[in-house]
Design a protein around this motif. Sequence first.
Motif, PDB file in Angstrom:
ATOM      1  N   THR A  98      39.535  -0.237 -34.603  1.00 56.12           N
ATOM      2  CA  THR A  98      38.123   0.131 -34.422  1.00 56.12           C
ATOM      3  C   THR A  98      37.281  -0.176 -35.663  1.00 56.12           C
ATOM      4  OG1 THR A  98      38.341   2.402 -35.271  1.00 56.12           O
ATOM      5  CG2 THR A  98      38.724   2.081 -32.906  1.00 56.12           C
ATOM      6  N   ILE A  99      37.943  -0.319 -36.819  1.00 57.69           N
ATOM      7  CA  ILE A  99      37.201  -0.427 -38.080  1.00 57.69           C
ATOM      8  C   ILE A  99      36.423  -1.741 -38.185  1.00 57.69           C
ATOM      9  CG2 ILE A  99      37.418  -0.491 -40.600  1.00 57.69           C
ATOM     10  CD1 ILE A  99      39.888   1.296 -40.323  1.00 57.69           C
ATOM     11  N   ASP A 100      35.211  -1.603 -38.636  1.00 50.42           N
ATOM     12  CA  ASP A 100      34.328  -2.754 -38.817  1.00 50.42           C
ATOM     13  C   ASP A 100      34.724  -3.512 -40.091  1.00 50.42           C
ATOM     14  OD1 ASP A 100      32.311  -4.553 -39.185  1.00 50.42           O
ATOM     15  OD2 ASP A 100      30.671  -3.107 -38.995  1.00 50.42           O
ATOM     16  N   ARG A 101      35.370  -4.676 -39.901  1.00 46.21           N
ATOM     17  CA  ARG A 101      35.874  -5.438 -41.050  1.00 46.21           C
ATOM     18  C   ARG A 101      34.762  -6.122 -41.843  1.00 46.21           C
ATOM     19  NH1 ARG A 101      41.597  -5.682 -40.837  1.00 46.21           N
ATOM     20  NH2 ARG A 101      42.179  -4.191 -39.237  1.00 46.21           N
ATOM     21  N   GLU A 102      33.573  -6.121 -41.278  1.00 41.57           N
ATOM     22  CA  GLU A 102      32.443  -6.688 -42.024  1.00 41.57           C
ATOM     23  C   GLU A 102      32.049  -5.759 -43.167  1.00 41.57           C
ATOM     24  OE1 GLU A 102      30.549  -9.599 -41.464  1.00 41.57           O
ATOM     25  OE2 GLU A 102      32.250 -10.119 -40.173  1.00 41.57           O
ATOM     26  N   ARG A 103      32.280  -4.449 -42.936  1.00 41.22           N
ATOM     27  CA  ARG A 103      31.850  -3.453 -43.915  1.00 41.22           C
ATOM     28  C   ARG A 103      32.997  -2.806 -44.681  1.00 41.22           C
ATOM     29  NH1 ARG A 103      29.625   0.925 -41.734  1.00 41.22           N
ATOM     30  NH2 ARG A 103      30.441   0.523 -39.658  1.00 41.22           N
ATOM     31  N   TYR A 104      34.201  -2.858 -44.093  1.00 44.80           N
ATOM     32  CA  TYR A 104      35.351  -2.220 -44.730  1.00 44.80           C
ATOM     33  C   TYR A 104      36.469  -3.213 -44.993  1.00 44.80           C
ATOM     34  CZ  TYR A 104      33.211   2.284 -43.832  1.00 44.80           C
ATOM     35  OH  TYR A 104      32.347   3.346 -43.832  1.00 44.80           O
ATOM     36  N   GLU A 105      36.992  -3.145 -46.206  1.00 42.26           N
ATOM     37  CA  GLU A 105      38.193  -3.907 -46.546  1.00 42.26           C
ATOM     38  C   GLU A 105      39.363  -3.005 -46.199  1.00 42.26           C
ATOM     39  OE1 GLU A 105      38.471  -4.922 -50.725  1.00 42.26           O
ATOM     40  OE2 GLU A 105      40.651  -5.002 -50.474  1.00 42.26           O
TER      41      GLU A 105
END
Lengths: 79, 79
Positions: free
Chosen positions: A25-32
Motif C-alpha cells: 500500500t505504501i506510496d513509493r514516490e514519497r517513501y523509501e
Amino acid sequence: MKNKATFYHAGCPVCIEAENMIVDTIDRERYEVEMVHLGLVPARIKESESFGVKSVPALVIDSQAFHINFGASIDDLKS
Amino acid sequence: MKNKATFYHAGCPVCIEAENMIVDTIDRERYEVEMVHLGLVPARIKESESFGVKSVPALVIDSQAFHINFGASIDDLKS
C-alpha cells in the motif's frame, strides 16, 4: 528527500502476509521502503529495538514503530 | 478500480498516531482509503468484526485485517 519506512520481519507466515499487503500500500514516490529480515540479519535487531520494536512484523516510519499483528517477539529472535 | 483500505479506529491516542502515520503512507492513486470512527459510528462495528477486526486501530486491506499496536478492544466499544 523521501521519508523512510522500514519493515522488520522474521520470515514467519504473519510477517509475509503483512509484507505482501501492508508494504504494497505504501506510496513509493514519497517513501523509501526497506525490508529487513531479522532472522537473516540479526546484527540489526539492536537497531530495531532502538525504535521500540518489540515484535515482528513491525513497520517503522520516521523512527516511530508500529506493530502489525503478532508473528514473533524480538526476544525470541535472539539466539 | 482502486483497491480498498479501511482504517477502523476509536479516536484513542494510539489510533490517532497510527492514523497520522500509517494512513499517510498509503498510495492514494492505487488505494481508496476510508476512515471509520467506531466510537461515533457503532453501527459499523459488526462490519469490522466480519473482517476479523478484534481491536483498534486496525487497517483492513481487501478484506484482510491488520491490527496496528493496541488502542482498545472491539468488545470495549460495544455499549
